[in-house]
Design a protein around this motif. Structure first.
Motif: not given
Length: 106
Positions: A1-11, A14-16
């Motif tokens: 599972m990934f979340e958006p991370h601005g111009s860097e794309g997806w990371r 969550g914290s874990d």
């Protein structure tokens, strides 16, 4: 599972991030990718509800049939997006005119 991370794309989400990685084994051959994805999304929605989040976050859930690979090689992807109207009272929401079809002629 990934979340958006601005111009860097997806990371990773969550914290874990490891909590949202793993293997789901289906005992019945009729339980395909949709079943596995529904388990993950249901668990995610439950976690958000327990944590008191009033609306969904923007995430992508990736599923690989055999082993994890690149995001582009996923066998199935589900994207959960928050509703932009989640916190507005129903009377304040913009509604399409009756009979209106998005992209259709009037």
């Amino acid at each position: 599972m990934f979340e958006p991370h601005g111009s860097e794309g997806w990371r990773p989400y969550g914290s874990d991030p490891e909590r949202w990685r793993g293997t789901i084994t289906a005992h019945d051959s009729s339980e395909g990718p949709q079943y596995a994805l529904s388990l993950v999304v249901a668990d995610l929605m439950t976690e958000w509800k327990v944590r008191g989040l009033h609306r969904a976050k923007h995430v992508r859930v990736y599923l690989w049939r055999d082993e994890e690979g690149d995001q582009e090689d996923a066998d199935a992807i589900v994207e959960v997006r928050p509703s932009i109207h989640a916190e507005l009272p129903a009377s304040d929401r913009i509604r399409a005119p009756a009979g209106h079809r998005p992209g259709g002629e009037r």
